[in-house]
Every structure is written in C-alpha cells, then in structure tokens.
Design a protein around this motif. Sequence first.
Motif, PDB file in Angstrom:
ATOM      1  N   THR A  81      51.266  -6.576  -0.596  1.00  0.00           N
ATOM      2  CA  THR A  81      52.476  -7.370  -0.817  1.00  0.00           C
ATOM      3  C   THR A  81      52.391  -8.685  -0.071  1.00  0.00           C
ATOM      4  O   THR A  81      51.682  -8.810   0.919  1.00  0.00           O
ATOM      5  N   VAL A  82      53.142  -9.655  -0.560  1.00  0.00           N
ATOM      6  CA  VAL A  82      53.232 -10.954   0.100  1.00  0.00           C
ATOM      7  C   VAL A  82      54.527 -10.952   0.907  1.00  0.00           C
ATOM      8  O   VAL A  82      55.611 -10.821   0.340  1.00  0.00           O
ATOM      9  N   LEU A  83      54.397 -11.055   2.231  1.00  0.00           N
ATOM     10  CA  LEU A  83      55.581 -11.034   3.097  1.00  0.00           C
ATOM     11  C   LEU A  83      56.285 -12.385   3.104  1.00  0.00           C
ATOM     12  O   LEU A  83      57.509 -12.455   3.086  1.00  0.00           O
TER      13      LEU A  83
ATOM     14  N   THR B  79      51.595 -14.969   4.525  1.00  0.00           N
ATOM     15  CA  THR B  79      51.238 -13.643   5.036  1.00  0.00           C
ATOM     16  C   THR B  79      51.143 -12.615   3.910  1.00  0.00           C
ATOM     17  O   THR B  79      52.053 -12.494   3.092  1.00  0.00           O
ATOM     18  N   ILE B  80      50.020 -11.879   3.917  1.00  0.00           N
ATOM     19  CA  ILE B  80      49.834 -10.760   2.991  1.00  0.00           C
ATOM     20  C   ILE B  80      49.809  -9.485   3.828  1.00  0.00           C
ATOM     21  O   ILE B  80      49.162  -9.432   4.874  1.00  0.00           O
ATOM     22  N   SER B  81      50.497  -8.465   3.350  1.00  0.00           N
ATOM     23  CA  SER B  81      50.491  -7.165   4.014  1.00  0.00           C
ATOM     24  C   SER B  81      49.744  -6.169   3.126  1.00  0.00           C
ATOM     25  O   SER B  81      49.987  -6.098   1.927  1.00  0.00           O
ATOM     26  N   ILE B  82      48.836  -5.416   3.752  1.00  0.00           N
ATOM     27  CA  ILE B  82      48.089  -4.382   3.036  1.00  0.00           C
ATOM     28  C   ILE B  82      48.362  -3.066   3.749  1.00  0.00           C
ATOM     29  O   ILE B  82      47.963  -2.887   4.896  1.00  0.00           O
ATOM     30  N   GLN B  83      49.072  -2.169   3.070  1.00  0.00           N
ATOM     31  CA  GLN B  83      49.414  -0.887   3.672  1.00  0.00           C
ATOM     32  C   GLN B  83      48.729   0.220   2.868  1.00  0.00           C
ATOM     33  O   GLN B  83      49.149   0.547   1.758  1.00  0.00           O
ATOM     34  N   PRO B  84      47.643   0.781   3.426  1.00  0.00           N
ATOM     35  CA  PRO B  84      46.915   1.827   2.692  1.00  0.00           C
ATOM     36  C   PRO B  84      47.738   3.100   2.577  1.00  0.00           C
ATOM     37  O   PRO B  84      48.563   3.402   3.440  1.00  0.00           O
TER      38      PRO B  84
ATOM     39  N   GLY C 182      47.186  -0.570  13.097  1.00  0.00           N
ATOM     40  CA  GLY C 182      47.148   0.886  13.053  1.00  0.00           C
ATOM     41  C   GLY C 182      47.961   1.469  11.915  1.00  0.00           C
ATOM     42  O   GLY C 182      47.806   2.634  11.572  1.00  0.00           O
ATOM     43  N   ILE C 183      48.843   0.684  11.322  1.00  0.00           N
ATOM     44  CA  ILE C 183      49.669   1.148  10.208  1.00  0.00           C
ATOM     45  C   ILE C 183      49.361   0.327   8.955  1.00  0.00           C
ATOM     46  O   ILE C 183      49.247   0.855   7.855  1.00  0.00           O
ATOM     47  N   GLN C 184      49.224  -0.971   9.159  1.00  0.00           N
ATOM     48  CA  GLN C 184      48.945  -1.867   8.040  1.00  0.00           C
ATOM     49  C   GLN C 184      48.042  -3.003   8.510  1.00  0.00           C
ATOM     50  O   GLN C 184      47.837  -3.191   9.700  1.00  0.00           O
ATOM     51  N   ILE C 185      47.514  -3.728   7.537  1.00  0.00           N
ATOM     52  CA  ILE C 185      46.692  -4.892   7.840  1.00  0.00           C
ATOM     53  C   ILE C 185      47.467  -6.110   7.364  1.00  0.00           C
ATOM     54  O   ILE C 185      48.008  -6.110   6.256  1.00  0.00           O
ATOM     55  N   ARG C 186      47.521  -7.114   8.224  1.00  0.00           N
ATOM     56  CA  ARG C 186      48.182  -8.367   7.838  1.00  0.00           C
ATOM     57  C   ARG C 186      47.130  -9.460   7.766  1.00  0.00           C
ATOM     58  O   ARG C 186      46.250  -9.540   8.622  1.00  0.00           O
TER      59      ARG C 186
END
Length: 187
Positions: free
Chosen positions: A61-63, A67-72, A98-102
């Motif tokens: 997603t685009v925050l 900024t892009i957020s990648i939440q596996p 540890g939860i998501q990649i920004r």
Amino acid sequence: MTDDLNLILEDATETMQKGIQHLEAELGKIRAGKASPTMLDGLTVEYYGAPTQISQVANVTVLDARTISIQPWEKNMLQAIERSIMGANIGVTPQNDGIQIRLFMPPLTEERRKEMVKKAAGEAEQSKVAIRNIRRDAIEQVKKLQKDGLSEDAAKDAEKNIQEVTDKYIVLVEKHLAAKEKDMMSV
C-alpha cells in the motif's frame, strides 16, 4: 481480398495497442519521485520453492506520496522481501520493523531526474521501433496480396491506412513520454 486487407489492418492495430500497453507498464516502473506500488512489479521472492511476485505474498500500500508499506501475510517472508528489494537496486533502502517493511522515497536530484527521463525516452524509442516494425510487416503482407492479384490502387490505399494508424500510435507514444517527463521533472 478486402477482408484480407481489413484483417491485416486490424492485426497491426491490435499489435500496436499492445505495444502502447507495454510502454505504459514500463514507464510505470520508472520512479518519478512519488511512491507507487508498480515500482515493485517484477520483483520476486522465493515462496515455498517458487519465485512469486511480492504483491502476491504481501499487502502493498501507499501510505503517502513518498512512502510504500509492504506487510507480508507471513512474518517469515520479511527478510526475503527485504533481500529482493535490496537486490533489485531500485534506489530505495527498505526499513524493516519486524511487522512490515516501509520504503521511503527520497526526493530525486536534478541529475537523477535527467537520468530517469533518458531511461523513459529509451523506452519510448523502443516502442516506436516496435510500431514501425509492425508497420513494415503489415505492408509486406499487403505486397504479398498484391502479387496474388490485389489491385495496385487497393494496395496503395491499404498502405496509406497502415501509415495513418502507425502515425497515430507514434503520436500516442510521444504523449505518454511527454506526460512521464513532466511528472518526473516536477519537483
């Protein structure tokens, strides 16, 4: 014979349209200073032994504009996604919490913008070459039909129609390139 000519023209038009779609996809991958999930298209991670696109193993997603957020969906994929992004060398360093990649998009320098414009121009030139090759192939098909008994006038009209379609798609390539250049050069 006119059915054959229409088929040649339709086929050429359809193939040129696919060329435009390919150009749009390639231009979408070129970073313009704004966050876009399409930047990650083509990046794969090893997922249970198979190379899988990041968008299929995580929520991308685009925050905000930068900024892009990648939440596996599975926590164990964080490192694999991070390695894939680092290896792709897209000019962004992933931040793993540890939860998501920004991914934070740094503002582009003037030099980097010009480099990106050159890359976009190269993609546009490749599309133009592809469109001209499609035109050449279509005209060769018309000439084969002319050898098989198609009248010279009908062949000339068909070639003129093919050229008009080609010109239309070349202009479309130029419009896409101009829009991307404007997007990249705006600060």
